[in-house]
Enzyme design. Structure first.
Site, short mmCIF file in Angstrom:
data_model
loop_
_atom_site.label_atom_id
_atom_site.label_comp_id
_atom_site.label_asym_id
_atom_site.label_seq_id
_atom_site.Cartn_x
_atom_site.Cartn_y
_atom_site.Cartn_z
N PHE A 144 47.41 39.27 49.49
CA PHE A 144 46.96 38.96 50.85
C PHE A 144 45.48 39.25 51.06
O PHE A 144 45.02 39.32 52.20
CB PHE A 144 47.82 39.74 51.85
CG PHE A 144 49.27 39.40 51.75
CD1 PHE A 144 49.79 38.32 52.45
CD2 PHE A 144 50.11 40.12 50.92
CE1 PHE A 144 51.12 37.98 52.35
CE2 PHE A 144 51.45 39.80 50.81
CZ PHE A 144 51.96 38.72 51.52
N GLY A 185 48.02 51.29 46.71
CA GLY A 185 48.69 50.09 47.17
C GLY A 185 48.24 48.89 46.37
O GLY A 185 47.12 48.42 46.55
N SER A 231 44.19 42.55 44.28
CA SER A 231 42.96 43.33 44.29
C SER A 231 42.77 44.07 42.97
O SER A 231 41.63 44.31 42.54
CB SER A 231 42.94 44.32 45.46
OG SER A 231 44.01 45.23 45.39
N ASP A 260 51.30 52.92 43.33
CA ASP A 260 52.15 52.17 44.24
C ASP A 260 53.58 52.36 43.77
O ASP A 260 53.85 52.21 42.58
CB ASP A 260 51.78 50.68 44.21
CG ASP A 260 52.43 49.87 45.34
OD1 ASP A 260 53.64 50.07 45.60
OD2 ASP A 260 51.74 49.03 45.93
N ASP A 320 45.06 50.70 50.57
CA ASP A 320 45.77 49.49 51.02
C ASP A 320 47.27 49.69 50.84
O ASP A 320 47.98 48.81 50.37
CB ASP A 320 45.29 48.27 50.22
CG ASP A 320 45.78 46.95 50.81
OD1 ASP A 320 46.17 46.93 51.99
OD2 ASP A 320 45.80 45.95 50.07
N HIS A 373 50.65 51.25 55.91
CA HIS A 373 49.75 50.94 57.01
C HIS A 373 50.11 51.65 58.31
O HIS A 373 49.46 51.42 59.33
CB HIS A 373 49.70 49.43 57.25
CG HIS A 373 48.85 48.69 56.27
ND1 HIS A 373 48.61 49.15 54.99
CD2 HIS A 373 48.19 47.50 56.37
CE1 HIS A 373 47.83 48.28 54.37
NE2 HIS A 373 47.57 47.27 55.18
N ASP A 383 42.77 46.01 56.19
CA ASP A 383 43.48 45.71 57.43
C ASP A 383 43.09 46.58 58.60
O ASP A 383 43.91 46.86 59.48
CB ASP A 383 45.00 45.76 57.20
CG ASP A 383 45.48 44.64 56.28
OD1 ASP A 383 44.85 43.56 56.30
OD2 ASP A 383 46.44 44.84 55.55
#
Length: 247
Positions: free
Chosen positions: A7, A33, A39, A59, A118, A121, A147
Site C-alpha cells: 500500500f 511492519g 517497502s 512483523d 508501519d 496503527h 499513514d
C-alpha cells in the site's frame, strides 16, 4: 518496488528510498511492519546498491488484526513476503524477524539510521513502537512513520504529540502519508518553529480520526484539513542538504 504487493504509493516509495540512502547516521535500517514486502524491497534495494548492512524487518505476519490489511482468507502474509524478496533477488539483503516488535526489542542494542514504523496503527501500538526503538536512533537518523495522514489515529497522534514537539528532533515534514523527522539531539531546537507549525496543522485532524475513520461531513472536513498539511515530494538534492550533518 512497483510490482510488489502493498500500500505504499510511488511517491512514498521514492521518499523512503531517499531517506535510506541519504541518512547521515551510522547504524541499521529497521522496518516495523512489512506485510508482503513492498517497502522492504525498496529499502533492501538501496542496501544492495550502496553496500549497506541488511535491512532488519519485524512483523508477525499474522491475521486478522484490526489495523492490518485484509488477507482475504490467508492466515499469514509470511509466504508472500518471502516470495517478494525472492522475486526481487533481495533475500540476502534482508534480516527478517517473524515476531512482534516488542519481542525484538527485548534484546535490541543496535544503533538505527532509519526507523520505519508501519506496523500496528492503533495509538497504543504506534506509541509502543516509537518508545521501544527511538532510544536507539543515532544522531542524524531519520524517523519515518506511514499513514500519518490516513484514517487511523495512531501514527498521526504519535507524530503530532510525541515527535514534533521534541527538540531532540530537527527538520521534519510529510511526504504523501509518511511523516518524518530527523533525530538531532545537539541542535534540534533550531528547527522548533517549523516543527510546531507543522504540528499545529496536523493536530487539527486528530479529533476527526480519534473515534475511527471519519464518515459523512466529518470525512469532508477531514479531507479539507488534510489538504492544508504540506505533503508534497521533496526535491532530493534539497532534502539531502537539509538533513546533512556538519563535520
Amino acid at each position: 518496488m512497483r510490482a510488489a504487493p502493498g500500500f505504499l504509493t510511488e511517491r512514498e516509495g521514492r521518499f523512503l528510498a531517499l531517506a535510506a540512502a541519504a541518512s547521515p547516521a551510522q547504524g541499521v535500517v529497521l522496518e516495523i511492519g512489512s506485510f508482503k514486502g513492498k517497502s522492504t524491497v525498496g529499502l533492501a534495494g538501496v542496501a544492495r546498491r550502496l553496500r549497506l548492512a541488511p535491512v532488519v524487518t519485524v512483523d508477525p505476519h499474522s491475521a486478522p488484526a484490526r489495523t492490518d490489511p485484509e488477507l482475504h482468507g490467508e492466515a499469514s502474509s509470511w509466504d508472500a513476503f518471502l516470495a517478494t524478496l525472492r522475486t526481487a533477488d533481495l533475500a540476502g539483503h534482508v534480516e527478517a524477524h517473524r515476531a512482534y516488535s516488542r519481542d525484538l526489542a527485548r534484546d535490541w542494542e543496535r544503533p538505527i539510521r532509519l526507523l520505519w514504523i508501519d506496523g500496528d496503527h492503533t495509538y497504543d501500538g504506534t506509541v509502543e513502537d516509537f518508545r521501544l526503538f527511538s532510544p536507539y536512533l543515532a544522531p542524524g537518523a531519520i524517523l519515518a512513520m506511514h499513514d500519518v495522514l490516513h484514517v487511523y489515529d495512531g501514527p498521526l497522534r504519535v507524530f503530532v504529540e510525541d515527535v514534533l514537539p521534541r527538540d531532540t528532533f530537527g527538520p521534519a515534514g510529510v511526504c504523501g502519508s509518511i511523516g518524518w523527522a530527523q533525530f538531532r539531539p545537539a541542535d534540534g531546537g533550531r528547527f522548533r518553529h517549523e516543527r510546531l507549525a507543522l504540528a499545529r496543522r496536523a493536530a487539527r485532524l486528530v479529533p476527526l480520526v480519534r473515534r475511527g475513520p471519519p464518515a459523512g461531513l466529518r470525512r469532508l472536513w477531514y479531507q479539507l484539513l488534510r489538504a492544508g498539511v504540506p505533503h508534497h515530494a521533496p526535491d532530493p538534492g534539497q532534502w539531502r542538504e537539509r538533513v546533512a550533518m556538519a563535520g
